[in-house]
Design a protein around this motif. Structure first.
Motif, PDB file in Angstrom:
ATOM      1  N   TRP A  80      -7.558 -15.394  11.003  1.00 19.91           N
ATOM      2  CA  TRP A  80      -8.135 -15.342  11.780  1.00 19.91           C
ATOM      3  C   TRP A  80      -7.211 -14.008  12.602  1.00 19.91           C
ATOM      4  O   TRP A  80      -7.035 -13.226  13.381  1.00 19.91           O
ATOM      5  CB  TRP A  80      -8.222 -15.961  13.305  1.00 19.91           C
ATOM      6  N   ALA A  81      -5.657 -14.836  12.711  1.00 17.09           N
ATOM      7  CA  ALA A  81      -4.218 -14.137  13.249  1.00 17.09           C
ATOM      8  C   ALA A  81      -4.228 -12.598  12.441  1.00 17.09           C
ATOM      9  O   ALA A  81      -4.272 -11.590  13.345  1.00 17.09           O
ATOM     10  CB  ALA A  81      -3.544 -14.144  13.057  1.00 17.09           C
ATOM     11  N   ASP A  82      -4.806 -12.768  11.143  1.00 15.70           N
ATOM     12  CA  ASP A  82      -4.673 -11.439  11.051  1.00 15.70           C
ATOM     13  C   ASP A  82      -5.940 -10.000  11.046  1.00 15.70           C
ATOM     14  O   ASP A  82      -5.848  -8.889  11.673  1.00 15.70           O
ATOM     15  CB  ASP A  82      -5.238 -11.348   9.297  1.00 15.70           C
ATOM     16  N   ARG A  83      -7.737 -10.590  11.310  1.00 13.46           N
ATOM     17  CA  ARG A  83      -8.307 -10.012  11.649  1.00 13.46           C
ATOM     18  C   ARG A  83      -7.591  -9.574  12.928  1.00 13.46           C
ATOM     19  O   ARG A  83      -7.943  -7.728  13.829  1.00 13.46           O
ATOM     20  CB  ARG A  83      -9.513 -10.897  11.674  1.00 13.46           C
ATOM     21  N   ALA A  84      -7.303 -10.394  14.025  1.00 17.54           N
ATOM     22  CA  ALA A  84      -6.598  -9.644  15.355  1.00 17.54           C
ATOM     23  C   ALA A  84      -5.328  -8.362  15.500  1.00 17.54           C
ATOM     24  O   ALA A  84      -6.364  -7.665  16.231  1.00 17.54           O
ATOM     25  CB  ALA A  84      -6.657 -10.657  16.294  1.00 17.54           C
ATOM     26  N   GLN A  85      -5.334  -8.500  14.572  1.00 17.84           N
ATOM     27  CA  GLN A  85      -3.939  -8.292  14.415  1.00 17.84           C
ATOM     28  C   GLN A  85      -4.237  -6.600  13.650  1.00 17.84           C
ATOM     29  O   GLN A  85      -3.705  -5.531  14.331  1.00 17.84           O
ATOM     30  CB  GLN A  85      -2.713  -8.293  13.368  1.00 17.84           C
ATOM     31  N   ARG A  86      -4.915  -6.359  13.338  1.00 20.27           N
ATOM     32  CA  ARG A  86      -6.516  -5.427  12.119  1.00 20.27           C
ATOM     33  C   ARG A  86      -6.342  -4.172  13.346  1.00 20.27           C
ATOM     34  O   ARG A  86      -5.923  -3.810  13.412  1.00 20.27           O
ATOM     35  CB  ARG A  86      -7.356  -6.140  11.203  1.00 20.27           C
ATOM     36  N   LYS A  87      -6.930  -5.512  14.030  1.00 22.41           N
ATOM     37  CA  LYS A  87      -7.673  -4.334  15.076  1.00 22.41           C
ATOM     38  C   LYS A  87      -7.127  -4.521  16.420  1.00 22.41           C
ATOM     39  O   LYS A  87      -6.732  -2.113  16.653  1.00 22.41           O
ATOM     40  CB  LYS A  87      -8.776  -5.756  16.055  1.00 22.41           C
ATOM     41  N   ALA A  88      -6.087  -4.569  16.624  1.00 21.39           N
ATOM     42  CA  ALA A  88      -4.861  -4.463  17.251  1.00 21.39           C
ATOM     43  C   ALA A  88      -4.635  -3.004  16.791  1.00 21.39           C
ATOM     44  O   ALA A  88      -4.460  -2.153  17.426  1.00 21.39           O
ATOM     45  CB  ALA A  88      -3.986  -5.845  18.277  1.00 21.39           C
ATOM     46  N   ASP A  89      -4.014  -2.789  15.568  1.00 21.93           N
ATOM     47  CA  ASP A  89      -3.188  -1.799  14.973  1.00 21.93           C
ATOM     48  C   ASP A  89      -4.543  -0.736  15.567  1.00 21.93           C
ATOM     49  O   ASP A  89      -3.660   0.117  15.074  1.00 21.93           O
ATOM     50  CB  ASP A  89      -2.756  -2.454  13.906  1.00 21.93           C
ATOM     51  N   SER A  90      -5.550  -0.995  14.639  1.00 22.28           N
ATOM     52  CA  SER A  90      -6.591   0.365  14.438  1.00 22.28           C
ATOM     53  C   SER A  90      -6.553   0.475  16.476  1.00 22.28           C
ATOM     54  O   SER A  90      -6.917   2.269  16.237  1.00 22.28           O
ATOM     55  CB  SER A  90      -7.718  -0.248  14.066  1.00 22.28           C
ATOM     56  N   ILE A  91      -6.261  -0.087  16.804  1.00 18.88           N
ATOM     57  CA  ILE A  91      -6.275   0.444  18.626  1.00 18.88           C
ATOM     58  C   ILE A  91      -5.281   1.241  19.195  1.00 18.88           C
ATOM     59  O   ILE A  91      -5.760   2.559  19.036  1.00 18.88           O
ATOM     60  CB  ILE A  91      -7.473  -0.198  19.556  1.00 18.88           C
ATOM     61  N   LYS A  92      -4.108   0.789  17.941  1.00 18.24           N
ATOM     62  CA  LYS A  92      -2.971   1.609  18.828  1.00 18.24           C
ATOM     63  C   LYS A  92      -2.893   2.875  18.285  1.00 18.24           C
ATOM     64  O   LYS A  92      -1.959   3.670  18.457  1.00 18.24           O
ATOM     65  CB  LYS A  92      -2.151   0.667  17.588  1.00 18.24           C
ATOM     66  N   ASN A  93      -3.663   2.975  16.759  1.00 19.61           N
ATOM     67  CA  ASN A  93      -3.859   3.964  15.775  1.00 19.61           C
ATOM     68  C   ASN A  93      -4.779   5.481  16.729  1.00 19.61           C
ATOM     69  O   ASN A  93      -4.852   6.148  16.194  1.00 19.61           O
ATOM     70  CB  ASN A  93      -3.752   4.521  14.385  1.00 19.61           C
ATOM     71  N   ASP A  94      -5.059   4.947  17.257  1.00 13.91           N
ATOM     72  CA  ASP A  94      -7.261   5.141  17.565  1.00 13.91           C
ATOM     73  C   ASP A  94      -6.558   6.639  18.688  1.00 13.91           C
ATOM     74  O   ASP A  94      -6.338   6.307  20.184  1.00 13.91           O
ATOM     75  CB  ASP A  94      -8.503   4.734  18.229  1.00 13.91           C
ATOM     76  N   SER A  95      -6.320   8.014  17.957  1.00  9.00           N
ATOM     77  CA  SER A  95      -5.444   8.736  19.753  1.00  9.00           C
ATOM     78  C   SER A  95      -6.873   8.434  20.777  1.00  9.00           C
ATOM     79  O   SER A  95      -6.210   9.395  21.790  1.00  9.00           O
ATOM     80  CB  SER A  95      -5.782  10.279  18.964  1.00  9.00           C
ATOM     81  N   SER A  96      -8.321   8.193  20.342  1.00  7.55           N
ATOM     82  CA  SER A  96      -9.039   8.861  21.655  1.00  7.55           C
ATOM     83  C   SER A  96      -9.336   7.736  22.275  1.00  7.55           C
ATOM     84  O   SER A  96      -9.579   7.578  24.060  1.00  7.55           O
ATOM     85  CB  SER A  96     -10.930   8.815  20.703  1.00  7.55           C
ATOM     86  N   VAL A  97      -8.218   6.725  22.530  1.00  9.27           N
ATOM     87  CA  VAL A  97      -8.695   5.822  22.944  1.00  9.27           C
ATOM     88  C   VAL A  97      -6.962   5.303  24.011  1.00  9.27           C
ATOM     89  O   VAL A  97      -5.828   6.198  23.868  1.00  9.27           O
ATOM     90  CB  VAL A  97      -8.360   4.640  22.035  1.00  9.27           C
ATOM     91  N   LYS A  98      -7.130   5.546  25.528  1.00  3.91           N
ATOM     92  CA  LYS A  98      -6.049   5.670  25.770  1.00  3.91           C
ATOM     93  C   LYS A  98      -5.554   4.025  26.850  1.00  3.91           C
ATOM     94  O   LYS A  98      -5.643   3.230  26.545  1.00  3.91           O
ATOM     95  CB  LYS A  98      -6.029   5.775  27.782  1.00  3.91           C
ATOM     96  N   LYS A  99      -4.025   4.651  25.874  1.00  3.45           N
ATOM     97  CA  LYS A  99      -3.236   2.969  26.189  1.00  3.45           C
ATOM     98  C   LYS A  99      -2.347   2.802  27.396  1.00  3.45           C
ATOM     99  O   LYS A  99      -2.733   3.546  27.971  1.00  3.45           O
ATOM    100  CB  LYS A  99      -2.315   3.312  25.093  1.00  3.45           C
ATOM    101  N   PHE A 100      -2.306   1.187  27.692  1.00  2.06           N
ATOM    102  CA  PHE A 100      -1.789   0.801  28.710  1.00  2.06           C
ATOM    103  C   PHE A 100      -0.705  -0.153  28.364  1.00  2.06           C
ATOM    104  O   PHE A 100      -0.974  -0.388  27.140  1.00  2.06           O
ATOM    105  CB  PHE A 100      -2.700   0.007  29.983  1.00  2.06           C
ATOM    106  N   THR A 101       0.341  -0.609  29.245  1.00  2.00           N
ATOM    107  CA  THR A 101       1.370  -1.708  29.162  1.00  2.00           C
ATOM    108  C   THR A 101       1.101  -1.776  30.364  1.00  2.00           C
ATOM    109  O   THR A 101       1.125  -1.529  31.133  1.00  2.00           O
ATOM    110  CB  THR A 101       2.237   0.193  28.678  1.00  2.00           C
ATOM    111  N   ARG A 102       2.191  -3.519  30.474  1.00  2.00           N
ATOM    112  CA  ARG A 102       2.335  -3.818  31.469  1.00  2.00           C
ATOM    113  C   ARG A 102       4.215  -4.979  31.546  1.00  2.00           C
ATOM    114  O   ARG A 102       4.541  -4.687  29.827  1.00  2.00           O
ATOM    115  CB  ARG A 102       1.613  -5.345  31.903  1.00  2.00           C
TER     116      ARG A 102
END
Lengths: 303, 467, 300
Positions: free
Chosen positions: B445-467
């Motif tokens: 479960w943790a693996d899948r969530a992490q994979r998704k997070a990583d793929s969003i991180k590497n997706d240049s078309s998605v704007k990233k936000f931080t807090r």
């Protein structure tokens, strides 16, 4: 049980049938009844659930309602505007199907029976539309309809949020199947009558409307029914093109809304009532016209 | 595919005398010539944002747990009283994105949207494309009740912070939601059960309830696994501190594989394996909440909208109440009473609407004491407006949530990836459902969530936000 | 003969072709371009990213699962529907002997079997959502639980949900094909059966040697139509399942993924790329369908 082929009286037929009620016939009816139950029970169950109380709906599914409560029908009618949506659907599907059949049969006829430069290309262009997944076009389609709305004179009738715009889109998206099917049909029609008419000096259009179209009636009827069912079912297109004005919504939009509504309102009996209201008229209309519908569908596919 | 050149298309179209529509069909996405935002009208003391009352104000309210009566009966009359000439067009829908997304695409969005529910629009994308009005003028305007005080000083500052993207406020968070485990006071008193303070007590309570055999101990909306991953993440923050969720939001490497997250997930998997209501996996929130009201299950995790959402099917003396997640161990980073709470229920003003100032003015009315107080009473929820509840009568569930929030003080945690990256939410929800059904191990479960997070991180078309 | 021919052809084709170009071809052509950008819905100018979206698609597990589900439906839905429909059509026509008007009550059965076909898919999806409820109030689970079994999570168990979808699709489609095939059987001249029966052929042989070959044409038409429907499945999945294609993507189909990516995640560029892939799948099927449905007829 080969018998001599002679015209048989009704009594003879009945006798035959009685004789046929052997073990094989009993099994036949058992199988047929099983599927009948599969079809009818969920629908009847929906009607029953619409007159149950919340507790009964939440209790055992196979319990019968103690009292018939039709107040849920009232709630569904008021909150869900089923009547309004139904009328909208009828208007849009009637116009859409008529337009589809008129333009579709015209195009199919020309493509099937006239050779000219580009015939194959136009035909393929239409038929390739069978393979277009509509979801791919939704975004750009929205703009196209919006721009059509800015045209002079006709704009207000065919722009976004109008039934006219939706009808034109329905027609365009129903053309591939209609042209594909009718072109095949027109090709199989004999040409002798038309030839004779041309010799008598009839115009091309006249030959089409007065000779070929009547000859193609079985095909026309069945494609019409296909289109009515298909357009009645549509809910992607209206969702995008009629978004802002609830008054103009079609039935499938209403039903989709109700299905999400039960998720928030917990008014289960109203959900079942709305479902029943969506089902009932269709069943009534179908039952009245069932023989024509069945004949039309089968004639088209078999001839 | 046959290839037809555009010229040929045009020529054949022109032949039929329809050149104009054919040109219309060549609209590129940018072709929707969006009018520049209309200039604001004259500002005055009575009209600090300069709305123009000759253009209508089109309102879209999400028809969810709060319904839409609050807009129709409270906020719209408030605005109408000050601007009698303004025409207000009220609309409601359950499918915000499906309904309004095309309006944005067409450059004719409405003036005011309650962007909420399962089908809300993606805030990140809206902000990224510059489609939302900056709310700074609203927060700097004099407040509705007292012209000497700015709007920003009458509300919970977290609300402004949470609605900000890259330091600018675009979203107004209006209602404060408090999450917790909900139960019926009447049932607990009758059976002599106590809300648990430690994880062991929680398990013991479940065991007691199960042994009694009348009622299932615990359930969650299995069809919407958000409800269970919410509790997992809240417990993870309680065990490991606020940074656990901050790292997850910021898509930090390994954030989902942190020890506290794993511990929390394991704890709920073990609880679920033994104490869930039969069929939980297939029930939606309404079905589980109805089962709760009917005394088929004792506890469920939910937000403080619950009481209002269920008002029509709750027995009169049910007595909704909630308790915060119990202490997991003695080494928890955050003390007992820590809550997942944040200002939520988002409202936006589309920048390209015909009358954005009217949308801002409508928000100013919502943030008045009267607007917020009546809203609290009507829909039974907390708001971000300070002191709005004074002199109002609150239902038991709301009292309970309100008290829990007061007791939590600064120990309040939240996560924002659900708003920022809808994809992330979908993946975590899907995986969490499988985790609870025993189809995935905690590590997977943790693996899948992490994979998704990583793929969003590497997706240049998605704007990233931080807090 | 040639007088006015060109004018007639142009006149008859202009309106349908114009409508089609404006509303169908133009949007699709733009969608192909959008697939090469990272457009997220509404900005002024989409940024051109070449084949980036397609590269990303290659390692998109969920999308390929959706493709797999579509292919499964493409094989099973027509197979099951046609088989069941043939079976009932055969029974209705009293063992497939044409021209007798069928067994007692066959008209009634044909009418009832056709019911599901006239209901909108959205309605059917909502209806079955209730039928499949996972507790005592579910039509199917109530008797199971009464007998002491565990309830089946028709829509919540990842191993079951897709079969539930398939069941609903078949439930809705069968009636239409029963009507179609039984009309086909009824139109087979009776004396063909007579002759074969005199030669001593049994029921099964009659079916295999006469009914099936003469129906083959009709069956093909049905197969093509069902195939297209299987590629287009959307409403049932979208309205009926948890997580719209769930649980955990176990029922998702290509159309649902395209829609979600576009209207859920605002990734119009990426969604268009999916759509383009879906487009090539369906165009392949359509080409196949065209080859198959050449109307070669057995004359009788």
């Amino acid at each position: 049980m080969a018998e001599a082929v002679i015209p048989r009286s009704r009594a003879q037929v009945r006798q035959e049938r009685r004789r046929a009620l052997g073990p094989f016939a009993a099994l036949t009816h058992l199988a047929l009844l099983a599927w009948t139950v599969l079809v009818v029970v969920p629908i009847v169950w929906t009607f029953l659930a619409s007159v149950k109380s919340e507790d009964e709906i939440f209790g055992d599914a196979w319990s019968l309602p103690a009292v018939l409560r039709f107040d849920s029908w009232g709630r569904a009618w008021e909150q869900a505007h089923i009547g309004q949506y139904m009328i909208n659907s009828v208007i849009v599907v009637a116009c859409g199907t008529f337009g589809t059949m008129l333009f579709g049969s015209m195009a199919a006829y020309v493509l099937a029976r006239y050779s000219f430069f580009g015939n194959r290309a136009v035909y393929l262009l239409f038929v390739s539309g069978l393979a277009f997944p509509v979801y791919l076009a939704l975004g750009p389609l929205f703009f196209v309809v919006q721009n059509m709305g800015t045209l002079p004179v006709v704009g207000p009738f065919i722009g976004l949020g109008t039934h006219g715009g939706l009808v034109l889109v329905y027609i365009a998206y129903s053309l591939p199947f209609t042209v594909f099917f009718l072109a095949a049909f027109f090709r199989t029609l004999p040409g002798a009558v038309a030839e004779a008419a041309f010799v008598d000096g009839a115009s091309h259009a006249r030959v089409f409307f007065q000779i070929m179209l009547p000859m193609a009636k079985p095909g026309i009827v069945s494609v019409t029914i296909f289109n009515v069912l298909g357009q009645w079912n549509q809910y992607q297109l209206p969702l995008v093109l009629l978004n802002s004005d609830r008054q103009k919504w079609v039935l499938t939009q209403g039903i989709a809304e109700i299905s999400t509504a039960a998720g928030y309102d917990a008014d289960w009996s109203a959900l079942f009532a709305a479902l029943s209201m969506a089902i009932l008229p269709m069943l009534v209309v179908y039952t009245i016209f069932q023989s024509q519908i069945q004949k039309g569908l089968t004639a088209g596919a078999l001839k | 595919m046959t290839h037809l050149s555009r010229r040929e298309l045009l020529r054949s179209a022109a032949l039929a005398g329809i050149a104009l529509p054919a040109l219309s069909a060549c609209a590129t996405p940018s072709g929707g010539a969006s009018p520049a935002a209309p200039a604001a009208g004259v500002t005055s003391a009575a009209n600090p944002l300069g709305l123009v009352d000759s253009r209508p104000l089109e309102i879209w309210i999400f028809d969810g747990g709060f319904g839409d009566a609050y807009a129709k009966n409270i906020h719209e009359p408030l605005v109408k009283a000050r601007f009698p000439k303004l025409e207000i067009k009220h609309n409601t829908t359950k499918e915000i994105a499906k309904t309004l997304q095309p309006r944005f695409a067409g450059g004719n969005p409405p003036e005011f949207i309650n962007n909420s529910g399962a089908n809300a629009m993606d805030f990140g994308a809206l902000v990224q494309d510059g489609l939302l009005a900056d709310l700074t003028p609203l927060y700097d305007a004099p407040s509705w009740d007292d012209p000497a005080v700015k709007v920003r000083d009458t509300i919970n500052p977290a609300a402004i912070e949470l609605g900000s993207y890259d330091g600018k406020p675009y979203v107004m968070n209006y209602a404060s939601t408090v999450w917790g485990i909900w139960y019926s006071q009447k049932l607990f008193e009758a059976e002599g059960w106590q809300p648990p303070r430690t994880w062991q007590e929680f398990l013991d309570l479940c065991e007691t309830i199960k042994k009694a055999g009348k009622i299932a101990p615990f359930t969650y909306a299995g069809k919407h696994p958000f409800y269970i991953y919410e509790t997992i993440l809240t417990l993870a923050a309680k065990i490991g501190g606020k940074d656990v969720l901050k790292n997850i939001d910021n898509l930090e490497d390994g954030a989902w594989k942190a020890e506290p997250v794993t511990q929390a997930a394991t704890a709920f998997v073990e609880l679920g394996a033994k104490y869930l209501l039969q069929g939980t996996a297939g029930l939606d929130h309404v079905q589980t909440q109805t089962a709760h009201n009917k005394g088929q299950v004792a506890m469920l995790p939910c937000g403080s909208w619950l009481e209002n959402e269920q008002k029509d099917s709750t027995p009169a003396d049910f007595g909704y109440a909630m308790f915060p997640l119990p202490d997991f161990g003695s080494s928890d980073a955050l003390p007992y009473g820590t809550l997942h709470s944040r200002p939520g229920e988002e409202y936006v003003v589309p920048a390209k609407s015909a009358n954005p100032q009217a949308g801002l003015e409508y928000m100013r009315a919502m943030l008045s004491k009267e607007g917020a107080g009546k809203f609290m009473e009507l829909v039974s929820t907390l708001t971000v407006v300070k002191g709005a509840g004074e002199g109002r009568t609150l239902k038991p569930g709301l009292q309970s949530a309100s008290a829990a929030l007061a007791a939590a003080g600064d120990n309040v945690v939240w996560f924002l990836f659900r708003k920022w990256y809808v994809e992330m939410h979908d993946e975590v929800a899907a995986a969490s459902g499988q985790l609870m059904n025993g189809k995935l191990t905690v590590a997977q479960w943790a693996d899948r969530a992490q994979r998704k997070a990583d793929s969003i991180k590497n997706d240049s078309s998605v704007k990233k936000f931080t807090r | 003969m040639n007088h006015g021919r060109t004018r007639f052809v142009t006149g008859f084709l202009s309106i349908p072709v114009a409508l089609y170009l404006i509303y169908v071809i133009a949007p699709y052509a733009q969608a192909f371009y959008i697939a090469l950008t990272d457009w997220r819905g509404v900005t002024a100018t989409p940024r051109f990213v070449g084949l980036e979206n397609f590269r990303r698609l290659l390692d998109d597990d969920v999308f390929w699962r959706a493709v797999g589900h579509n292919l499964l439906l493409l094989v099973l839905m027509p197979l099951l529907t046609v088989t069941i429909a043939l079976f009932f059509a055969f029974l209705l026509n009293a063992g497939g002997r044409g021209g007798t008007g069928g067994v007692w009550g066959s008209k009634f059965y044909r009418v009832v079997f056709f019911f599901p076909q006239v209901l909108a898919v959205a309605v059917v999806a909502v209806l079955f959502q209730q039928v499949f409820r996972p507790d005592r109030s579910g039509m199917l689970n109530a008797p199971l639980m009464a007998l002491g079994f565990e309830p089946i999570g028709f829509l919540s168990d990842t191993g079951v949900a897709l079969w539930a979808i398939l069941g609903v699709l078949v439930w809705q489609a069968v009636g239409f094909y029963v009507v179609l095939f039984s009309a086909g059987i009824a139109s087979i001249p009776r004396d063909l059966f007579e002759a074969a029966a005199i030669d001593g052929a049994g029921g099964a042989q009659l079916f295999l040697r006469i009914t099936l070959p003469l129906l083959w044409d009709t069956i093909q038409v049905g197969w093509v139509y069902l195939g297209i429907a299987a590629m287009d499945v959307f409403a049932v999945v979208w309205v009926m399942t948890a997580e719209q294609g769930g649980p955990d993507h176990s029922t998702t189909v290509m159309a649902a993924e395209v829609y979600r990516t576009a209207f859920g995640y605002f990734k119009f560029g990426y969604a268009s790329a999916m759509g383009v892939v879906l487009f090539f799948f369906t165009i392949g099927f359509a080409a196949l369908a065209l080859r198959l449905s050449r109307r070669e007829r057995i004359e009788f």
